[in-house]
Scaffold this motif. Structure first.
Motif, mmCIF file in Angstrom:
data_model
loop_
_atom_site.group_PDB
_atom_site.id
_atom_site.type_symbol
_atom_site.label_atom_id
_atom_site.label_comp_id
_atom_site.label_asym_id
_atom_site.label_seq_id
_atom_site.Cartn_x
_atom_site.Cartn_y
_atom_site.Cartn_z
ATOM 1 N N TRP B 221 0.835 -1.206 0.000
ATOM 2 C CA TRP B 221 0.000 0.000 0.000
ATOM 3 C C TRP B 221 0.866 1.251 0.000
ATOM 4 C CZ3 TRP B 221 -3.269 -2.077 4.652
ATOM 5 C CH2 TRP B 221 -4.227 -2.994 4.182
ATOM 6 N N HIS B 222 1.874 1.261 0.869
ATOM 7 C CA HIS B 222 2.683 2.463 0.983
ATOM 8 C C HIS B 222 3.609 2.627 -0.211
ATOM 9 C CE1 HIS B 222 1.115 2.537 5.063
ATOM 10 N NE2 HIS B 222 1.446 3.803 5.061
ATOM 11 N N TRP B 223 4.189 1.523 -0.656
ATOM 12 C CA TRP B 223 5.091 1.599 -1.809
ATOM 13 C C TRP B 223 4.338 2.154 -3.030
ATOM 14 C CZ3 TRP B 223 10.310 0.568 -1.732
ATOM 15 C CH2 TRP B 223 10.940 0.634 -2.964
ATOM 16 N N ASN B 224 3.056 1.782 -3.168
ATOM 17 C CA ASN B 224 2.272 2.168 -4.334
ATOM 18 C C ASN B 224 1.423 3.414 -4.113
ATOM 19 O OD1 ASN B 224 3.177 0.017 -5.909
ATOM 20 N ND2 ASN B 224 1.672 -1.360 -5.005
ATOM 21 N N ASP B 225 1.424 3.953 -2.904
ATOM 22 C CA ASP B 225 0.570 5.089 -2.567
ATOM 23 C C ASP B 225 0.911 6.296 -3.450
ATOM 24 O OD1 ASP B 225 -1.333 6.496 -1.267
ATOM 25 O OD2 ASP B 225 -0.200 6.828 0.571
ATOM 26 N N PHE B 226 -0.096 7.085 -3.776
ATOM 27 C CA PHE B 226 0.168 8.211 -4.677
ATOM 28 C C PHE B 226 -0.348 9.561 -4.168
ATOM 29 C CE2 PHE B 226 -0.958 10.737 -8.535
ATOM 30 C CZ PHE B 226 0.338 11.033 -8.911
ATOM 31 N N LEU B 227 -1.660 9.673 -3.898
ATOM 32 C CA LEU B 227 -2.246 10.995 -3.632
ATOM 33 C C LEU B 227 -1.631 11.666 -2.395
ATOM 34 C CD1 LEU B 227 -4.252 13.173 -4.383
ATOM 35 C CD2 LEU B 227 -6.040 11.909 -3.191
ATOM 36 N N TRP B 228 -1.491 10.931 -1.305
ATOM 37 C CA TRP B 228 -0.941 11.536 -0.084
ATOM 38 C C TRP B 228 0.500 11.998 -0.271
ATOM 39 C CZ3 TRP B 228 -2.569 14.152 3.737
ATOM 40 C CH2 TRP B 228 -1.790 14.322 4.873
ATOM 41 N N PRO B 229 1.413 11.131 -0.776
ATOM 42 C CA PRO B 229 2.770 11.623 -1.040
ATOM 43 C C PRO B 229 2.785 12.794 -2.030
ATOM 44 C CG PRO B 229 2.707 9.247 -1.266
ATOM 45 C CD PRO B 229 1.298 9.681 -1.051
ATOM 46 N N LEU B 230 1.857 12.780 -2.994
ATOM 47 C CA LEU B 230 1.815 13.854 -3.996
ATOM 48 C C LEU B 230 1.569 15.206 -3.333
ATOM 49 C CD1 LEU B 230 1.615 14.677 -7.077
ATOM 50 C CD2 LEU B 230 -0.839 14.352 -6.843
ATOM 51 N N ILE B 231 0.666 15.239 -2.355
ATOM 52 C CA ILE B 231 0.368 16.549 -1.768
ATOM 53 C C ILE B 231 1.321 16.903 -0.629
ATOM 54 C CG2 ILE B 231 -2.053 16.509 -2.474
ATOM 55 C CD1 ILE B 231 -2.850 15.820 0.308
ATOM 56 N N ILE B 232 1.929 15.893 0.014
ATOM 57 C CA ILE B 232 2.834 16.193 1.117
ATOM 58 C C ILE B 232 4.219 16.593 0.603
ATOM 59 C CG2 ILE B 232 4.132 15.121 3.009
ATOM 60 C CD1 ILE B 232 1.330 16.085 3.737
ATOM 61 N N ALA B 233 4.682 15.908 -0.471
ATOM 62 C CA ALA B 233 6.013 16.214 -1.000
ATOM 63 C C ALA B 233 5.916 17.429 -1.914
ATOM 64 C CB ALA B 233 6.548 15.011 -1.761
ATOM 65 N N GLN B 234 6.361 18.573 -1.434
ATOM 66 C CA GLN B 234 6.277 19.767 -2.258
ATOM 67 C C GLN B 234 7.594 20.074 -2.942
ATOM 68 O OE1 GLN B 234 3.611 22.771 -0.693
ATOM 69 N NE2 GLN B 234 2.248 21.059 -1.063
ATOM 70 N N THR B 235 8.672 19.522 -2.414
ATOM 71 C CA THR B 235 9.941 19.690 -3.103
ATOM 72 C C THR B 235 10.311 18.383 -3.790
ATOM 73 O OG1 THR B 235 11.151 19.021 -1.140
ATOM 74 C CG2 THR B 235 10.816 21.370 -1.433
ATOM 75 N N MET B 238 11.624 15.431 -1.669
ATOM 76 C CA MET B 238 10.782 14.625 -0.775
ATOM 77 C C MET B 238 9.861 13.686 -1.537
ATOM 78 S SD MET B 238 11.227 14.501 2.382
ATOM 79 C CE MET B 238 9.667 13.790 2.914
ATOM 80 N N ARG B 239 9.968 13.654 -2.860
ATOM 81 C CA ARG B 239 9.049 12.811 -3.621
ATOM 82 C C ARG B 239 9.279 11.331 -3.346
ATOM 83 N NH1 ARG B 239 9.286 16.222 -9.254
ATOM 84 N NH2 ARG B 239 7.562 17.582 -8.728
ATOM 85 N N THR B 240 8.204 10.562 -3.539
ATOM 86 C CA THR B 240 8.356 9.111 -3.519
ATOM 87 C C THR B 240 8.436 8.628 -4.967
ATOM 88 O OG1 THR B 240 5.969 8.787 -3.531
ATOM 89 C CG2 THR B 240 7.039 8.883 -1.379
ATOM 90 N N LEU B 241 8.668 7.347 -5.149
ATOM 91 C CA LEU B 241 8.861 6.828 -6.516
ATOM 92 C C LEU B 241 7.624 7.002 -7.391
ATOM 93 C CD1 LEU B 241 11.000 3.613 -5.999
ATOM 94 C CD2 LEU B 241 11.627 5.634 -7.298
ATOM 95 N N THR B 242 6.416 6.741 -6.816
ATOM 96 C CA THR B 242 5.217 6.898 -7.649
ATOM 97 C C THR B 242 5.065 8.345 -8.091
ATOM 98 O OG1 THR B 242 3.967 7.059 -5.603
ATOM 99 C CG2 THR B 242 3.798 4.983 -6.793
ATOM 100 N N VAL B 243 5.273 9.268 -7.162
ATOM 101 C CA VAL B 243 5.144 10.687 -7.492
ATOM 102 C C VAL B 243 6.237 11.084 -8.478
ATOM 103 C CG1 VAL B 243 5.074 13.021 -6.561
ATOM 104 C CG2 VAL B 243 4.136 11.136 -5.229
ATOM 105 N N GLY B 244 7.449 10.578 -8.254
ATOM 106 C CA GLY B 244 8.560 10.869 -9.158
ATOM 107 C C GLY B 244 8.296 10.333 -10.553
ATOM 108 N N LEU B 245 7.752 9.107 -10.606
ATOM 109 C CA LEU B 245 7.454 8.497 -11.904
ATOM 110 C C LEU B 245 6.402 9.320 -12.649
ATOM 111 C CD1 LEU B 245 8.087 5.999 -13.641
ATOM 112 C CD2 LEU B 245 6.207 4.810 -12.501
ATOM 113 N N ALA B 246 5.379 9.749 -11.920
ATOM 114 C CA ALA B 246 4.342 10.577 -12.549
ATOM 115 C C ALA B 246 4.940 11.885 -13.053
ATOM 116 C CB ALA B 246 3.207 10.845 -11.569
ATOM 117 N N SER B 247 5.898 12.462 -12.297
ATOM 118 C CA SER B 247 6.486 13.728 -12.726
ATOM 119 C C SER B 247 7.406 13.520 -13.921
ATOM 120 C CB SER B 247 7.238 14.395 -11.568
ATOM 121 O OG SER B 247 8.414 13.685 -11.278
ATOM 122 N N LEU B 248 8.141 12.398 -13.952
ATOM 123 C CA LEU B 248 8.979 12.100 -15.124
ATOM 124 C C LEU B 248 8.112 11.952 -16.368
ATOM 125 C CD1 LEU B 248 11.594 9.447 -13.924
ATOM 126 C CD2 LEU B 248 11.982 11.841 -14.475
#
Lengths: 307, 291
Positions: B221-235, B238-248
């Motif tokens: 769940w945490h490894w794949n989580d997206f919305l919460w890391p997306l809004i918490i990581a503003q720099t 602090m991104r997680t892999l899912t958020v980073g992948l979406a940004s790439l």
């Protein structure tokens, strides 16, 4: 708890002992539940009430707010963007839920008939479920893009490309539903498979001997016996449909021209693009109410057809 | 549907039960064919990710073909670019720390709900369960504002702590511990064990099966989580892999690089699944864990 009926000679002493034990047990219980209780109060209960409270204000990024009562809700009913997002989400659910339930059911039936390679096929079919929606979206973007795999093959074959992610709302939402269903069907499949395993073979055997074909056996015996499991799957998949976000965020960004702009997407935009927290909170409350009402309807509907 | 029915009356030798067993155990080629096609549909996209990740940048990938030469350049480029290793580290911390904390707090609460009597126990338990009804999206705005007020934006605690209140975990722990015999705990108490050592020495070891199952799911769940890391990581840091992948994906990164990033993101999930497959699959059916 009948273990506290001791030998009568030791009655008084024992009773005193057990009350102190019970009291220390009480304090231990409270202490053990305390960390989780604190987490729940701060990060679940407070935000749940906070959502309702905030939805009645015009809370802004700065933290300033004034109470506007039901302004956010009246704004919502008149807001074309919100109403569009609501329609989009309902259409998406109408595509996604039947799709994922049928796929889960078919795969569960196939797995149930396998007598060889069961472990491998179960694992293979469940595989996408252990990955993220973001990953699924990245893969399927490569497959569905206008210059993607499928359209490349179509062009090669001399067929016009298909607008998976650029066409009308039905086309785009279907593509997104396929991706979400691909990622998510494994869970419902396993739940249905567990239900199928509980259906006694004898029933199906005797139906077969009475001349029922596979279709008749499925609709007359399997489906009625499986009803509670199917209901559970319907509810969780409907709730999943109303929460769709990750796939849309990666694959279409809500487009083209808001064709895939879902409720959670609207909430995200209002909250984290326009920083209109009051309105975004109201959309959150609306999502909760919608999910709640839909599961009540489903429960009613299935209960009635049960009797 | 393959028609492999034996006609009634053809069971000439043996009991009907034996005939039934024979029929049930018959290998049905049609079923295996359909299952293979379905498995093809779930496995091939993953193979495609790895093949594309190992293809040279700019290689012709559509229509699909194997590359003329294989290369590790994309993987190396992704791993050395920007903050990718940092994102991997963030995701690892987010997942592992969450697993440990959820397991400990949920086991403690589950033990209390299952075996202890204290005022408010029932109402507390049922209100925990009631939160399952509320979609996380519905409370995410006030949760974000709360974490922002507590200065948790762009911090690990802001990322991790709000996700620990997990009612499914508490529920499963309670159900499992309720099945353990009371005598065990009483015997330990008579031997003079303190509550805390009962928890560490008896509850945790005896709940290992359910802890392992829950641990796997909380990890995924945490490894794949997206919305919460997306809004918490503003720099970016602090991104997680899912958020980073979406940004790439949003940036003009080449297909090969994007797939290399995707491959690295998914490898831990695939490893966890490959090692614990039977365990995961069985536990879904048995306990109804939903991600």
């Amino acid at each position: 708890m009948t273990s506290t009926t001791p030998v009568s000679a030791l009655g008084r002493q024992k009773r005193r002992g057990s009350t102190t034990a019970a009291r220390s047990g009480m304090w231990a219980g409270i202490l053990f539940v305390l960390p989780m209780l604190v987490l729940f109060v701060i990060f679940r209960f407070v935000p749940s009430l906070g959502a309702i409270g905030m939805s009645l204000t015009d809370y802004k990024l700065s933290g300033d707010y004034s109470v506007v009562w039901f302004d956010n809700y009246t704004r919502m009913i008149a807001d074309d963007v919100f109403l569009g997002a609501l329609t989009t989400t309902l259409v998406y659910a109408a595509i996604y839920v039947p799709l994922v339930v049928v796929v889960s059911m078919v795969t569960a039936l196939v797995l149930n008939r396998l007598v060889w390679g069961t472990g491998f096929f179960r694992g293979a079919l469940f595989l996408p479920y252990v990955t993220s929606f973001v990953l699924a979206a990245v893969i399927w973007l490569w497959i569905f893009a206008s210059d993607g795999l499928v359209n490349g093959l179509l062009t090669e074959a001399g067929v016009d490309p298909y607008p998976f992610l650029t066409g009308n709302q039905a086309q785009v939402l279907t593509s997104l539903a396929v991706v979400s269903a691909w990622r998510g069907f494994g869970y419902s499949m396993l739940i249905l498979l567990a239900g199928l395993k509980n259906i006694p073979d004898d029933l199906l055997e005797s139906a077969t001997l009475d001349g029922a074909n596979a279709t008749q056996r499925f609709f007359r015996i399997v489906l009625p016996l499986l009803r509670p499991v199917v209901f559970f799957v319907l509810v969780i998949e409907t709730i999943a449909a109303f929460q769709v976000f990750d796939t849309i965020y990666v694959m279409t960004g809500g487009g083209p021209s808001r064709a895939s702009y879902s409720l959670v997407y609207a909430l995200y935009d209002q909250g984290f693009k326009f920083f209109d927290f009051g309105y975004a909170a109201a959309i959150g409350v609306a999502i909760f109410l919608l999910v709640f009402v839909i599961s009540l309807i489903q429960r009613r509907f299935l209960d009635r057809s049960n009797t | 549907m393959t028609a492999t029915l034996t006609r009634p009356g053809t069971e000439t030798n043996g009991t009907p039960a034996a005939a039934r067993r024979r029929r049930r155990n018959r290998i049905r080629p049609g079923t295996i064919l359909v299952a293979s096609l379905l498995a093809f549909g779930t496995i091939v996209p993953f193979l495609a990710v790895f093949i594309l990740a190992l293809s040279p940048e700019g290689a012709r990938t559509i229509p699909f073909q194997l590359p003329d030469e294989w290369t590790l350049d994309n993987l190396i480029a992704v791993l050395t670019a920007r903050n990718f290793l940092r994102w991997t580290l963030n995701t690892t911390i987010y997942s592992i720390v969450s697993v440990v904390l959820v397991l400990i707090t949920a086991a403690m609460a589950g033990y209390a709900f299952a075996k202890k009597r204290f005022p408010g126990r029932e109402i507390m338990f049922w209100s925990f369960l009631a939160t399952l009804m509320v979609p996380t999206q519905a409370t995410i705005i006030p949760l974000f504002v709360l974490v922002a007020r507590l200065e948790g934006i762009d911090t690990f605690w802001g990322l991790i702590v709000p996700t620990l209140a997990n009612s499914q975990a508490v529920f499963l722990m309670r159900q499992f511990i309720m099945g353990l015999p009371d005598e065990l705990f009483e015997a330990a108490k008579i031997d003079g064990a303190r509550e805390w050592s009962i928890f560490w020495r008896i509850v945790l070891p005896l709940t290992t099966p359910i802890l392992a199952t829950l641990g796997i799911f909380v990890f995924l769940w945490h490894w794949n989580d997206f919305l919460w890391p997306l809004i918490i990581a503003q720099t970016d840091e602090m991104r997680t892999l899912t958020v980073g992948l979406a940004s790439l994906n949003q940036e003009a990164v080449s297909q090969a690089r994007l797939m290399a990033a995707a491959a690295i993101t998914v490898i831990p999930c695939l490893v966890v699944f490959a090692v614990l497959q039977r365990y995961i699959v069985n536990s879904v059916a048995a306990s109804g864990i939903k991600g």
